[in-house]
Design a protein around this motif. Sequence first.
Motif, PDB file in Angstrom:
ATOM      1  N   ALA A  82      10.476  65.415  30.445  1.00 42.46           N
ATOM      2  CA  ALA A  82      11.927  66.010  31.332  1.00 42.46           C
ATOM      3  C   ALA A  82      13.001  65.235  30.570  1.00 42.46           C
ATOM      4  N   SER A  83      14.218  66.342  30.777  1.00 42.68           N
ATOM      5  CA  SER A  83      15.287  65.621  30.304  1.00 42.68           C
ATOM      6  C   SER A  83      16.223  65.278  31.594  1.00 42.68           C
ATOM      7  N   THR A  84      16.910  64.621  31.793  1.00 40.58           N
ATOM      8  CA  THR A  84      18.246  63.508  32.442  1.00 40.58           C
ATOM      9  C   THR A  84      18.347  64.726  33.498  1.00 40.58           C
ATOM     10  N   THR A  85      18.860  65.682  32.835  1.00 38.95           N
ATOM     11  CA  THR A  85      19.138  67.224  33.953  1.00 38.95           C
ATOM     12  C   THR A  85      18.263  67.117  34.503  1.00 38.95           C
ATOM     13  N   GLN A  86      17.074  67.456  34.612  1.00 38.16           N
ATOM     14  CA  GLN A  86      15.303  67.846  34.985  1.00 38.16           C
ATOM     15  C   GLN A  86      15.800  66.632  36.259  1.00 38.16           C
ATOM     16  N   VAL A  87      15.889  65.877  35.679  1.00 38.07           N
ATOM     17  CA  VAL A  87      14.781  64.690  36.811  1.00 38.07           C
ATOM     18  C   VAL A  87      16.099  64.762  37.546  1.00 38.07           C
ATOM     19  N   ALA A  88      16.667  64.560  37.532  1.00 37.46           N
ATOM     20  CA  ALA A  88      18.392  64.623  38.642  1.00 37.46           C
ATOM     21  C   ALA A  88      17.806  65.746  39.300  1.00 37.46           C
ATOM     22  N   HIS A  89      17.974  66.779  38.767  1.00 33.89           N
ATOM     23  CA  HIS A  89      17.832  67.977  40.037  1.00 33.89           C
ATOM     24  C   HIS A  89      16.378  68.279  40.744  1.00 33.89           C
ATOM     25  N   GLN A  90      15.051  67.811  40.066  1.00 35.46           N
ATOM     26  CA  GLN A  90      14.081  67.952  41.068  1.00 35.46           C
ATOM     27  C   GLN A  90      14.126  66.646  41.854  1.00 35.46           C
ATOM     28  N   LEU A  91      14.857  65.109  42.214  1.00 35.03           N
ATOM     29  CA  LEU A  91      14.283  64.364  42.486  1.00 35.03           C
ATOM     30  C   LEU A  91      15.979  63.638  43.374  1.00 35.03           C
ATOM     31  N   GLY A  92      17.152  65.236  43.072  1.00 33.31           N
ATOM     32  CA  GLY A  92      17.828  65.013  44.066  1.00 33.31           C
ATOM     33  C   GLY A  92      18.849  63.956  43.979  1.00 33.31           C
ATOM     34  N   LEU A  93      19.209  63.209  42.482  1.00 30.47           N
ATOM     35  CA  LEU A  93      20.205  62.289  41.975  1.00 30.47           C
ATOM     36  C   LEU A  93      20.790  62.708  41.382  1.00 30.47           C
ATOM     37  N   PRO A  94      22.024  62.003  41.268  1.00 30.15           N
ATOM     38  CA  PRO A  94      23.643  62.145  40.480  1.00 30.15           C
ATOM     39  C   PRO A  94      22.780  62.257  38.944  1.00 30.15           C
ATOM     40  N   VAL A  95      23.420  62.635  38.823  1.00 29.45           N
ATOM     41  CA  VAL A  95      22.151  62.782  36.651  1.00 29.45           C
ATOM     42  C   VAL A  95      23.632  61.430  36.477  1.00 29.45           C
ATOM     43  N   GLY A  96      24.009  60.854  36.475  1.00 30.48           N
ATOM     44  CA  GLY A  96      24.943  59.615  35.652  1.00 30.48           C
ATOM     45  C   GLY A  96      24.251  58.637  36.485  1.00 30.48           C
ATOM     46  N   SER A  97      23.289  58.790  37.638  1.00 29.23           N
ATOM     47  CA  SER A  97      22.651  57.485  38.194  1.00 29.23           C
ATOM     48  C   SER A  97      20.434  57.597  37.342  1.00 29.23           C
ATOM     49  N   ALA A  98      20.508  59.314  37.525  1.00 28.31           N
ATOM     50  CA  ALA A  98      19.092  59.162  36.739  1.00 28.31           C
ATOM     51  C   ALA A  98      19.460  58.596  34.986  1.00 28.31           C
ATOM     52  N   GLY A  99      20.748  59.603  34.634  1.00 35.49           N
ATOM     53  CA  GLY A  99      20.626  58.559  33.179  1.00 35.49           C
ATOM     54  C   GLY A  99      20.408  57.296  33.185  1.00 35.49           C
ATOM     55  N   ASP A 100      20.655  56.854  33.529  1.00 35.32           N
ATOM     56  CA  ASP A 100      20.961  55.199  33.500  1.00 35.32           C
ATOM     57  C   ASP A 100      19.373  54.441  33.934  1.00 35.32           C
ATOM     58  N   HIS A 101      19.360  54.884  35.433  1.00 33.17           N
ATOM     59  CA  HIS A 101      17.605  54.626  35.179  1.00 33.17           C
ATOM     60  C   HIS A 101      16.900  54.907  34.170  1.00 33.17           C
ATOM     61  N   LEU A 102      16.647  55.936  33.677  1.00 36.88           N
ATOM     62  CA  LEU A 102      15.669  56.205  32.659  1.00 36.88           C
ATOM     63  C   LEU A 102      16.355  55.998  31.291  1.00 36.88           C
ATOM     64  N   ARG A 103      17.553  55.608  31.299  1.00 35.70           N
ATOM     65  CA  ARG A 103      17.593  54.503  29.716  1.00 35.70           C
ATOM     66  C   ARG A 103      17.485  53.186  30.790  1.00 35.70           C
ATOM     67  N   ALA A 104      17.408  52.246  31.356  1.00 30.29           N
ATOM     68  CA  ALA A 104      16.782  51.687  31.614  1.00 30.29           C
ATOM     69  C   ALA A 104      15.480  50.956  31.522  1.00 30.29           C
ATOM     70  N   MET A 105      14.896  52.067  32.256  1.00 31.74           N
ATOM     71  CA  MET A 105      12.897  52.246  31.594  1.00 31.74           C
ATOM     72  C   MET A 105      12.331  52.424  30.067  1.00 31.74           C
ATOM     73  N   ARG A 106      13.441  52.699  29.447  1.00 28.65           N
ATOM     74  CA  ARG A 106      13.260  53.051  28.102  1.00 28.65           C
ATOM     75  C   ARG A 106      13.016  51.823  27.438  1.00 28.65           C
ATOM     76  N   ARG A 107      14.445  50.928  27.851  1.00 28.54           N
ATOM     77  CA  ARG A 107      14.498  49.946  26.982  1.00 28.54           C
ATOM     78  C   ARG A 107      13.273  48.879  27.501  1.00 28.54           C
ATOM     79  N   ALA A 108      12.907  48.671  28.478  1.00 28.54           N
ATOM     80  CA  ALA A 108      11.595  48.142  29.316  1.00 28.54           C
ATOM     81  C   ALA A 108      10.553  48.535  28.368  1.00 28.54           C
ATOM     82  N   GLY A 109      10.268  49.177  28.038  1.00 28.66           N
ATOM     83  CA  GLY A 109       8.954  50.418  26.957  1.00 28.66           C
ATOM     84  C   GLY A 109       8.636  51.043  28.154  1.00 28.66           C
TER      85      GLY A 109
END
Length: 327
Positions: free
Chosen positions: A275-302
Amino acid sequence: MLRFQVDSADLLHSRFALSPVFELESLLRVLDGVDGSTPPSARIDRLRPGLARLRAEDAAVEALLALQHPHGGADFVVPPPARGALQTIDDDLLAVRAVPLEVARADIRACLARRPAGYRAREVLDAPDVVPRIADALARAWHHLLATDWLQLRAICERDVVHRAGQLARHGWAAALDGLHPRVRWRRGGVEIARMSSDGPVALGGRGLTFVPSVFVWPNVAAFTADPWPRCLIYPARGIGQWWDATSPDPPAKALEELIGRTRARILQTLHEPASTTQVAHQLGLPVGSAGDHLRAMRRAGVLDATRSGRSVLYRRTPLGEMLADA
């Protein structure tokens, strides 16, 4: 059985699309009891009082419901999705308002021949301004019944499109249709839908077949075989079962929350499909910017990986992410 006959040109021109107004019409059919096969759902039950208020307050909503019958409804109320997967409810409402009165009148006569309407609805359906009044009724029904959930439902449909388009591109029609619906299969150069009547094979004429994932068509499948719609197959989107069956998503496992935090645990469990950042944000009711920050952090962590698909970046779980989610 309905069979879409597919040739080589059709393979090149098939596409996926979304239809917000089809979703709205399908929801109205469920709420009004026109589709008697829909299983009970707490989510649907919560919307029934809203529809009851709308039809009591507005005769045009009553007229809109009168245009539905067990075998279909008025075609002018559900215009074809001209913008594919980018279609919005505003696009649909503009198309409805542009319908010529004589076209609407023909649709109305056909529907009333199958399901007679009451006096209150007939006053609207016989009026010279019936088309804008029906469009206004659609807009009100959308605002009161579906708008709140639409971003989440659209994200589910978009994820299904990503999955199916990938299957079609990599493995062909048989793989893309696998699991689409128990009544749908690829057989001898055509798409067949069991238990759907037809006068004979439907030729696509080199224009391809349009696939439309839907939430409210479940548990059935639908097809359009006549103009103005493109030849179209509407099927239940992947991942809608939890939305229908539960009032809220299952909470993440407590141990996983303690390890990576509640929001990231919810994101990890949501990414059972890319899923894309926008799709995750919409599905979970998160701000798009916040969802993007979490996704990038989880990607850096492998825990997640990312690949580009067109203009979007799709995140998916890595083997480590799969282990954490399963644990």
